[in-house]
Design a protein around this motif. Structure first.
Motif, PDB file in Angstrom:
ATOM      1  N   ARG A 164      33.890  33.588  43.443  1.00  6.45           N
ATOM      2  CA  ARG A 164      35.325  33.715  43.245  1.00  6.45           C
ATOM      3  C   ARG A 164      35.705  33.313  41.824  1.00  6.45           C
TER       4      ARG A 164
ATOM      5  N   ALA B 154      39.400  32.875  39.227  1.00  5.67           N
ATOM      6  CA  ALA B 154      40.856  32.923  39.074  1.00  5.67           C
ATOM      7  C   ALA B 154      41.167  33.537  37.718  1.00  5.67           C
TER       8      ALA B 154
ATOM      9  N   TYR C 256      44.311  34.650  35.147  1.00 10.61           N
ATOM     10  CA  TYR C 256      45.731  34.559  34.794  1.00 10.61           C
ATOM     11  C   TYR C 256      45.990  35.578  33.690  1.00 10.61           C
TER      12      TYR C 256
ATOM     13  N   LYS D 169      39.676  41.696  34.776  1.00  6.99           N
ATOM     14  CA  LYS D 169      39.653  41.884  36.234  1.00  6.99           C
ATOM     15  C   LYS D 169      38.531  42.848  36.630  1.00  6.99           C
TER      16      LYS D 169
ATOM     17  N   THR E 134      35.260  37.961  43.718  1.00  3.39           N
ATOM     18  CA  THR E 134      36.562  38.154  44.325  1.00  3.39           C
ATOM     19  C   THR E 134      37.573  37.475  43.416  1.00  3.39           C
TER      20      THR E 134
ATOM     21  N   ASP F 285      41.085  35.986  42.226  1.00  2.22           N
ATOM     22  CA  ASP F 285      42.417  35.452  42.537  1.00  2.22           C
ATOM     23  C   ASP F 285      43.309  35.833  41.359  1.00  2.22           C
ATOM     24  N   ASP F 286      43.971  36.959  41.503  1.00  9.33           N
ATOM     25  CA  ASP F 286      44.702  37.586  40.396  1.00  9.33           C
ATOM     26  C   ASP F 286      46.102  37.001  40.279  1.00  9.33           C
ATOM     27  N   GLN F 287      46.280  36.119  39.301  1.00  8.35           N
ATOM     28  CA  GLN F 287      47.556  35.431  39.096  1.00  8.35           C
ATOM     29  C   GLN F 287      48.343  36.118  37.983  1.00  8.35           C
TER      30      GLN F 287
ATOM     31  N   THR G 243      40.286  33.238  32.282  1.00 10.92           N
ATOM     32  CA  THR G 243      39.503  33.272  33.515  1.00 10.92           C
ATOM     33  C   THR G 243      38.928  31.900  33.815  1.00 10.92           C
TER      34      THR G 243
END
Length: 251
Positions: free
Chosen positions: A7, A9, A11, A27, A36, A38-40, A63
């Motif tokens: 995973r 994250a 931003y 992304k 996977t 976590d698209d902020q 990232t």
């Protein structure tokens, strides 16, 4: 770690009038490596500024993997073992791509005309197409080209207008050589600008040992001045000499 549990994250800026292209690249890069995401989304300038202040960064996207900040898109590329350009990096890729494309164009044109991609005419077209393509890249921004060109060209440093004339002369010679027309004009032009160019590169790189960027593919390139730059000029000299021995207009 199992690829199914990886995973990250991310931003990135996703605003009504702007979706950050580097965020989209990051992304895609993460997902292509089995993460996977976590698209902020940072939807406003205030959110962007707050995020930068909180994490002490100057740019987005950013990232995070396993709670560790990886960085922007270039940092992420390096994380995955890919090349991430750094400020001041130089590369021969732009001019290599020009030569590769013009070689394919010459082979295609030769195949159309004679049924074979490997002909003497293909070799001649390769040089003339290359001259046209390189002239086009210079002509996109003559002002920036001329500024970079003045760093090393011997004639331009004595007579500044030559820096503006050069790309037009190279393009003219390339077009005439492609057509096999007016060899009495194109050959001397190519011989002159190629000779001055070769002498300039030899002096700047091999005698003065200066580390400069080449203006061969335009004024915004990061191509180092050196062997490839010298090759461009030697190709023009060779083509001009060949035309004087065997004018293309007579073939």
């Amino acid at each position: 770690m199992d690829s199914k549990t990886k995973r990250a994250a991310l931003y990135r800026m996703v605003m009504p009038g702007h979706v950050c292209p580097y965020g989209l690249k990051s992304k895609w890069l993460l997902e292509s490596h089995g993460y996977t995401v976590d698209d902020q989304w940072l939807r406003t300038r205030a959110e962007v500024d707050a995020f930068k202040a909180e994490h002490g960064v100057e740019t987005t996207p950013q990232t995070f993997i396993d709670g560790q900040r990886i960085g922007g898109n270039d940092d992420l590329r390096r994380f995955f073992g890919k090349h991430g350009p750094a400020k001041g990096d130089t590369s021969y890729v732009p001019v290599i791509m020009v030569f590769a494309m013009t070689a394919l164009m010459a082979a295609g044109a030769s195949f159309t005309v004679s049924g074979s991609p490997f002909t003497l005419r293909a070799a001649e077209w390769f040089v003339s197409f290359s001259m046209c393509m390189l002239a086009l890249l210079k002509l996109q921004d003559v002002e920036r080209f001329s500024t970079m060109f003045l760093n090393y060209d011997l004639l331009a440093r004595r007579w500044v207008p030559y820096a503006y004339v050069y790309p037009f002369a190279e393009g003219l010679a390339g077009v005439l050589m492609t057509a096999g027309a007016l060899g009495w004009l194109s050959a001397p032009v190519a011989l002159f600008i190629g000779g001055i160019g070769a002498a300039s590169v030899l002096k700047a790189v091999y005698i003065d040992r200066r580390e400069l960027k080449c203006a061969c593919v335009g004024g915004s390139s990061n191509v180092p001045l050196g062997f490839v730059s010298l090759t461009e000029n030697l190709m023009m000299i060779a083509m001009a000499a060949w035309m004087l021995v065997r004018p293309m207009g007579g073939m």
